[in-house]
Design a protein around this motif. Structure first.
Motif, PDB file in Angstrom:
ATOM      1  N   THR A  23       4.800  11.927   1.731  1.00 40.84           N
ATOM      2  CA  THR A  23       3.493  11.437   1.323  1.00 40.84           C
ATOM      3  C   THR A  23       3.399   9.952   1.614  1.00 40.84           C
ATOM      4  OG1 THR A  23       4.274  10.976  -0.906  1.00 40.84           O
ATOM      5  CG2 THR A  23       3.308  13.145  -0.513  1.00 40.84           C
ATOM      6  N   LYS A  24       2.210   9.507   1.897  1.00 44.44           N
ATOM      7  CA  LYS A  24       1.967   8.089   2.153  1.00 44.44           C
ATOM      8  C   LYS A  24       1.261   7.480   0.954  1.00 44.44           C
ATOM      9  CE  LYS A  24       1.567   8.474   7.126  1.00 44.44           C
ATOM     10  NZ  LYS A  24       0.754   8.197   8.306  1.00 44.44           N
ATOM     11  N   THR A  25       1.687   6.305   0.595  1.00 46.58           N
ATOM     12  CA  THR A  25       1.052   5.582  -0.490  1.00 46.58           C
ATOM     13  C   THR A  25       0.325   4.384   0.099  1.00 46.58           C
ATOM     14  OG1 THR A  25       2.805   6.234  -2.004  1.00 46.58           O
ATOM     15  CG2 THR A  25       1.434   4.366  -2.656  1.00 46.58           C
ATOM     16  N   LEU A  26      -0.937   4.269  -0.200  1.00 45.13           N
ATOM     17  CA  LEU A  26      -1.707   3.128   0.270  1.00 45.13           C
ATOM     18  C   LEU A  26      -1.632   2.012  -0.761  1.00 45.13           C
ATOM     19  CD1 LEU A  26      -4.886   4.885   1.675  1.00 45.13           C
ATOM     20  CD2 LEU A  26      -2.910   4.031   2.935  1.00 45.13           C
ATOM     21  N   VAL A  27      -1.324   0.822  -0.293  1.00 45.16           N
ATOM     22  CA  VAL A  27      -1.259  -0.350  -1.154  1.00 45.16           C
ATOM     23  C   VAL A  27      -2.185  -1.395  -0.565  1.00 45.16           C
ATOM     24  CG1 VAL A  27       0.240  -2.156  -2.059  1.00 45.16           C
ATOM     25  CG2 VAL A  27       1.136   0.151  -1.773  1.00 45.16           C
ATOM     26  N   GLY A  28      -2.948  -2.040  -1.404  1.00 45.35           N
ATOM     27  CA  GLY A  28      -3.854  -3.076  -0.909  1.00 45.35           C
ATOM     28  C   GLY A  28      -3.568  -4.414  -1.552  1.00 45.35           C
ATOM     29  N   TRP A  29      -3.692  -5.440  -0.779  1.00 51.15           N
ATOM     30  CA  TRP A  29      -3.580  -6.808  -1.267  1.00 51.15           C
ATOM     31  C   TRP A  29      -4.924  -7.474  -1.037  1.00 51.15           C
ATOM     32  CZ3 TRP A  29       1.617  -9.075   0.932  1.00 51.15           C
ATOM     33  CH2 TRP A  29       2.685  -8.349   0.413  1.00 51.15           C
ATOM     34  N   HIS A  30      -5.257  -8.414  -1.883  1.00 48.89           N
ATOM     35  CA  HIS A  30      -6.534  -9.106  -1.769  1.00 48.89           C
ATOM     36  C   HIS A  30      -6.287 -10.574  -1.433  1.00 48.89           C
ATOM     37  CE1 HIS A  30      -8.652  -5.637  -3.325  1.00 48.89           C
ATOM     38  NE2 HIS A  30      -7.652  -5.510  -4.167  1.00 48.89           N
ATOM     39  N   ILE A  31      -6.979 -11.035  -0.416  1.00 47.33           N
ATOM     40  CA  ILE A  31      -6.922 -12.445  -0.022  1.00 47.33           C
ATOM     41  C   ILE A  31      -8.332 -13.003  -0.107  1.00 47.33           C
ATOM     42  CG2 ILE A  31      -6.449 -14.096   1.823  1.00 47.33           C
ATOM     43  CD1 ILE A  31      -4.414 -12.091   2.920  1.00 47.33           C
ATOM     44  N   GLU A  32      -8.453 -14.138  -0.769  1.00 52.36           N
ATOM     45  CA  GLU A  32      -9.739 -14.820  -0.846  1.00 52.36           C
ATOM     46  C   GLU A  32      -9.611 -16.159  -0.131  1.00 52.36           C
ATOM     47  OE1 GLU A  32     -11.017 -15.197  -4.909  1.00 52.36           O
ATOM     48  OE2 GLU A  32     -10.620 -13.086  -5.321  1.00 52.36           O
ATOM     49  N   VAL A  33     -10.630 -16.509   0.624  1.00 52.99           N
ATOM     50  CA  VAL A  33     -10.654 -17.800   1.323  1.00 52.99           C
ATOM     51  C   VAL A  33     -11.985 -18.466   1.004  1.00 52.99           C
ATOM     52  CG1 VAL A  33     -10.500 -18.991   3.532  1.00 52.99           C
ATOM     53  CG2 VAL A  33      -9.223 -16.868   3.187  1.00 52.99           C
ATOM     54  N   GLU A  34     -11.911 -19.700   0.540  1.00 50.75           N
ATOM     55  CA  GLU A  34     -13.104 -20.486   0.259  1.00 50.75           C
ATOM     56  C   GLU A  34     -13.056 -21.753   1.099  1.00 50.75           C
ATOM     57  OE1 GLU A  34     -12.980 -21.210  -3.929  1.00 50.75           O
ATOM     58  OE2 GLU A  34     -13.774 -19.226  -4.407  1.00 50.75           O
ATOM     59  N   PHE A  35     -14.243 -22.247   1.447  1.00 48.64           N
ATOM     60  CA  PHE A  35     -14.329 -23.432   2.305  1.00 48.64           C
ATOM     61  C   PHE A  35     -15.031 -24.574   1.602  1.00 48.64           C
ATOM     62  CE2 PHE A  35     -14.212 -19.683   4.990  1.00 48.64           C
ATOM     63  CZ  PHE A  35     -13.148 -19.989   5.821  1.00 48.64           C
ATOM     64  N   MET A  36     -14.564 -25.773   1.876  1.00 44.69           N
ATOM     65  CA  MET A  36     -15.206 -26.999   1.430  1.00 44.69           C
ATOM     66  C   MET A  36     -15.475 -27.812   2.693  1.00 44.69           C
ATOM     67  SD  MET A  36     -12.984 -25.723  -1.006  1.00 44.69           S
ATOM     68  CE  MET A  36     -11.475 -26.213  -0.254  1.00 44.69           C
ATOM     69  N   GLU A  37     -16.726 -28.187   2.887  1.00 49.16           N
ATOM     70  CA  GLU A  37     -17.074 -28.906   4.106  1.00 49.16           C
ATOM     71  C   GLU A  37     -17.746 -30.225   3.796  1.00 49.16           C
ATOM     72  OE1 GLU A  37     -18.329 -26.574   7.427  1.00 49.16           O
ATOM     73  OE2 GLU A  37     -18.099 -24.738   6.256  1.00 49.16           O
TER      74      GLU A  37
END
Length: 91
Positions: A4-18
């Motif tokens: 069986t395959k197990t799906l794992v997810g990671w979350h990446i957030e990117v914010e910008f300051m200009e």
């Protein structure tokens, strides 16, 4: 034997300051155990270059993600070394 395959997810957030001509990116990786890794990336546009905010965001984000990757590798090597059986080989 059925695998069986197990799906794992990671979350990446990117914010910008200009603040032209400077663009900064702040990236955060949330791991499944709740820990977070954070990194920053910066870039500045040369005065003779045309203003393209998207390009500055891409460069700043890439630099922040490179730093996140380095932190994640360091974390993995520490965890491998803590097991004490076979040493890890950091890049």
């Amino acid at each position: 034997m059925v695998m069986t395959k197990t799906l794992v997810g990671w979350h990446i957030e990117v914010e910008f300051m200009e603040e032209p001509p400077h663009t900064a990116a702040a990236a955060m990786l949330r791991l499944p155990d709740g820990r977070e890794l954070r990194a920053r990336g910066d870039t500045s546009r040369h005065p003779s270059d045309p203003e393209q905010l998207r390009v500055g965001e891409e460069v700043a984000a890439a630099r922040a993600l490179q730093e996140l990757a380095r932190q994640l590798l360091d974390k993995a090597h520490i965890e491998i070394d803590e097991l004490g059986k076979v040493p890890s080989y950091p890049l």
